[in-house]
Design a protein around this motif. Structure first.
Motif, PDB file in Angstrom:
ATOM      1  N   UNK A 185      12.668  -2.321  -0.720  1.00 43.19           N
ATOM      2  CA  UNK A 185      12.364  -0.997  -1.257  1.00 43.19           C
ATOM      3  C   UNK A 185      11.060  -0.445  -0.690  1.00 43.19           C
ATOM      4  N   UNK A 186      10.091  -1.347  -0.448  1.00 43.35           N
ATOM      5  CA  UNK A 186       8.799  -0.896   0.079  1.00 43.35           C
ATOM      6  C   UNK A 186       8.938  -0.303   1.482  1.00 43.35           C
ATOM      7  N   UNK A 187      10.037  -0.610   2.150  1.00 42.92           N
ATOM      8  CA  UNK A 187      10.278  -0.074   3.487  1.00 42.92           C
ATOM      9  C   UNK A 187      11.009   1.261   3.442  1.00 42.92           C
ATOM     10  N   UNK A 188      11.663   1.572   2.307  1.00 41.88           N
ATOM     11  CA  UNK A 188      12.450   2.800   2.185  1.00 41.88           C
ATOM     12  C   UNK A 188      11.541   3.994   1.906  1.00 41.88           C
ATOM     13  N   UNK A 189      11.638   5.016   2.715  1.00 40.48           N
ATOM     14  CA  UNK A 189      10.752   6.183   2.579  1.00 40.48           C
ATOM     15  C   UNK A 189      10.978   6.905   1.248  1.00 40.48           C
ATOM     16  N   UNK A 190      12.243   6.929   0.760  1.00 37.36           N
ATOM     17  CA  UNK A 190      12.513   7.641  -0.482  1.00 37.36           C
ATOM     18  C   UNK A 190      11.863   6.938  -1.678  1.00 37.36           C
ATOM     19  N   UNK A 191      11.814   5.608  -1.661  1.00 35.56           N
ATOM     20  CA  UNK A 191      11.106   4.878  -2.734  1.00 35.56           C
ATOM     21  C   UNK A 191       9.610   5.135  -2.623  1.00 35.56           C
ATOM     22  N   UNK A 192       9.071   5.065  -1.413  1.00 39.90           N
ATOM     23  CA  UNK A 192       7.650   5.307  -1.200  1.00 39.90           C
ATOM     24  C   UNK A 192       7.272   6.724  -1.646  1.00 39.90           C
ATOM     25  N   UNK A 193       8.079   7.706  -1.272  1.00 37.03           N
ATOM     26  CA  UNK A 193       7.766   9.093  -1.639  1.00 37.03           C
ATOM     27  C   UNK A 193       7.876   9.308  -3.150  1.00 37.03           C
ATOM     28  N   UNK A 194       8.912   8.707  -3.765  1.00 39.14           N
ATOM     29  CA  UNK A 194       9.139   8.918  -5.199  1.00 39.14           C
ATOM     30  C   UNK A 194       7.976   8.391  -6.027  1.00 39.14           C
ATOM     31  N   UNK A 195       7.395   7.261  -5.599  1.00 36.11           N
ATOM     32  CA  UNK A 195       6.291   6.655  -6.350  1.00 36.11           C
ATOM     33  C   UNK A 195       4.935   6.842  -5.667  1.00 36.11           C
ATOM     34  N   UNK A 196       4.859   7.854  -4.797  1.00 36.75           N
ATOM     35  CA  UNK A 196       3.594   8.290  -4.217  1.00 36.75           C
ATOM     36  C   UNK A 196       2.898   7.208  -3.383  1.00 36.75           C
ATOM     37  N   UNK A 197       3.667   6.503  -2.600  1.00 38.50           N
ATOM     38  CA  UNK A 197       3.150   5.523  -1.626  1.00 38.50           C
ATOM     39  C   UNK A 197       2.135   4.552  -2.251  1.00 38.50           C
ATOM     40  N   UNK A 198       2.594   3.686  -3.172  1.00 43.69           N
ATOM     41  CA  UNK A 198       1.667   2.742  -3.823  1.00 43.69           C
ATOM     42  C   UNK A 198       1.056   1.766  -2.835  1.00 43.69           C
ATOM     43  N   UNK A 199      -0.238   1.499  -3.005  1.00 43.84           N
ATOM     44  CA  UNK A 199      -0.948   0.542  -2.159  1.00 43.84           C
ATOM     45  C   UNK A 199      -1.836  -0.332  -3.044  1.00 43.84           C
ATOM     46  N   UNK A 200      -2.321  -1.434  -2.497  1.00 48.12           N
ATOM     47  CA  UNK A 200      -3.310  -2.267  -3.164  1.00 48.12           C
ATOM     48  C   UNK A 200      -2.915  -2.666  -4.574  1.00 48.12           C
TER      49      UNK A 200
END
Length: 488
Positions: A28-43
């Motif tokens: 999921x961390x590789x999928x752009x739609x998951x990243x965009x939906x949750x505002x690109x979580x980091x750290x």
């Protein structure tokens, strides 16, 4: 016997859901739609997405020993499965960060109850000659779930909307639905029946599934006598059945050291880096394309599935202790080379060095997969019945403490100190080799009820022999009484 093996296969599949989740979160961390939906979580935020499931699991572990000992194995399977389905439904339908995190907490709570209960029940209903292989395969099926999830997320990459990440979440519930459909026919543990003063039910289970219903069969009589003897001795001991039992004798303290260390080793051997944050490692060596990362994730899970299942059939032939020593030593060497190549890549950014790191990850997992299936089988083997549920829970508690740390700290450490973080795992793997060599006990070909001799010495073995004579007489009396009652 065919029915029993079908039920055991269903129990084995329970760990597939756990493996599916871990690999799915990687994908999921590789999928752009998951990243965009949750505002690109980091750290820390990314760590929370993953570690909250371990927090739920730690909560479930608090009540699990009580449930296992008082309500039996089957009730726990149903209870955990219902919570897993609730978590899957909420995760698939999440509309914000809080809902996704809450769903993963519930999912972790139910998941730990199921994946702790299933190997215990397999251990206690499987025929003795196949017990070790079956429980080891149960541990290895984690990778079957990872395999399915890796290729599922690779396939959903082509879905150009939110269902690219919601669909894998929903598919996760299939394995739990299978468990709920079949669990009603799976036999309860005969050891549980004996512990609850229902020996006639325990004898019936053993006879029906191990000897076509013949309660006078020699193997059934031997199994029944060993079970009743061991449980009678444990009940007549001068202490209650509690977690404090692990501190009362030298043998139990050794058991405690082994199960806690094994739990820590299972997650602090460096595998947590790849299990949840493969995309970060790939980014660090110049592999940034989402399609390529998902392909590597799929290839790695396929490799792990094949090697785990292959090695599962050799646990009796090679022995537990040699497997664990070779596995840990091999991981240590692979991780040292992995770290050195990562340091060189950081300095020179050569594509050949990046390929070298990728190759060492596969070599590392070859050695890791050599022993990963033993986590369930070895832990359940070394524990007597009255301590088995509590001991297995302690092992899982140690595992999830380590997993919680990994899931939360790994993305922060990778973001801030990069390859230098790998040095910690190199040092820990060296400690792992020393502890296994100095403390771990070989249990190959030893009957489940007789492994106590390896930890508690000849005094307990002598006591077992005396008690055995008494229980044999009571066992014969029970069998005769059962036959007379049925004839009447």
């Amino acid at each position: 016997m065919r029915s029993l093996y079908f039920y055991i296969v269903v129990l084995i599949v329970t760990n597939t859901a756990n493996g599916f989740d871990n690999s799915m979160m990687n994908g999921l961390q590789t999928l752009s739609y998951w990243q965009d939906y949750f505002n690109h979580p980091r750290g820390p935020t990314l760590g929370l997405f993953n570690c909250v499931m371990s927090a739920g699991a730690l909560t479930g572990l608090v009540i699990l020993p009580f449930m296992l000992d008082h309500f039996g194995r089957k009730i726990c399977l149903v209870f955990g499965s219902l919570f897993m389905l609730l978590g899957v439904a909420l995760q698939s339908g999440s509309i914000n960060f809080s809902m996704f995190v809450g769903a993963r907490y519930i999912l972790g709570f139910g998941d730990i109850i199921v994946i702790c209960t299933a190997p215990l029940l397999i251990t206690e209903i499987a025929p003795a000659q196949d017990r070790a292989i079956l429980v080891t395969i149960a541990g290895a099926t984690y990778h079957s779930g990872a395999f399915i999830a890796a290729w599922t997320t690779y396939g959903t990459l082509k879905i150009k909307n939110e269902w690219s990440w919601r669909a894998p979440s929903l598919i996760q519930g299939v394995f739990t639905l299978l468990m709920l459909a079949v669990v009603w026919w799976i036999p309860e543990s005969p050891r549980y029946y004996v512990s609850k003063d229902l020996p006639e039910k325990g004898l019936q289970v053993l006879a029906y599934y191990h000897a076509e219903g013949d309660e006078l069969d020699e193997v059934v009589q031997l199994e029944f006598t060993e079970i009743t003897t061991a449980i009678a001795m444990e009940k007549n001991a001068e202490h209650s059945s509690s977690i404090l039992d692990f501190l009362r004798t030298r043998g139990n303290r050794k058991r405690l050291l082994i199960i806690v260390s094994f739990g820590l080793f299972s997650q602090w051997s460096g595998n947590g880096l790849v299990s949840y944050y493969l995309n970060l490692i790939m980014d660090s060596i110049g592999i940034t394309d989402a399609n390529e990362q998902l392909l590597i994730n799929g290839a790695l899970t396929s490799f792990s599935l094949v090697t785990n299942l292959f090695f599962s059939f050799f646990v009796d032939r090679w022995g537990r202790r040699p497997i664990m020593l070779i596995s840990s030593a091999g991981m240590l060497v692979a991780f040292v080379v992995w770290t050195a190549l990562s340091a060189q890549y950081d300095a020179h950014a050569s594509s050949s060095l990046g390929s070298g790191v990728l190759g060492m990850i596969f070599i590392y997992y070859l050695f890791y997969n050599l022993k990963s299936g033993l986590i369930a089988s070895y832990t359940t083997e070394i524990l007597p019945y009255t301590m088995r549920a509590k001991g297995y829970t302690i092992m899982e508690f140690a595992m999830y403490i380590a997993l919680f740390f990994n899931q939360y700290v790994n993305p922060i450490a990778l973001e801030n100190i990069h390859w230098r973080y790998y040095i910690f795992y190199c040092c820990f793997l060296a400690v792992e080799v020393i502890v296994i060599w100095a403390v771990y006990v070989e249990t190959r070909y030893v009957p489940l009820e007789e492994i106590t001799r390896l930890f508690d010495g000849d005094d307990v073995a002598a006591a077992t022999n005396v008690e055995m004579e008494k229980v044999q007489e009571s066992g014969k009396g029970l069998t005769t009484a059962v036959h007379i009652e049925r004839a009447a």
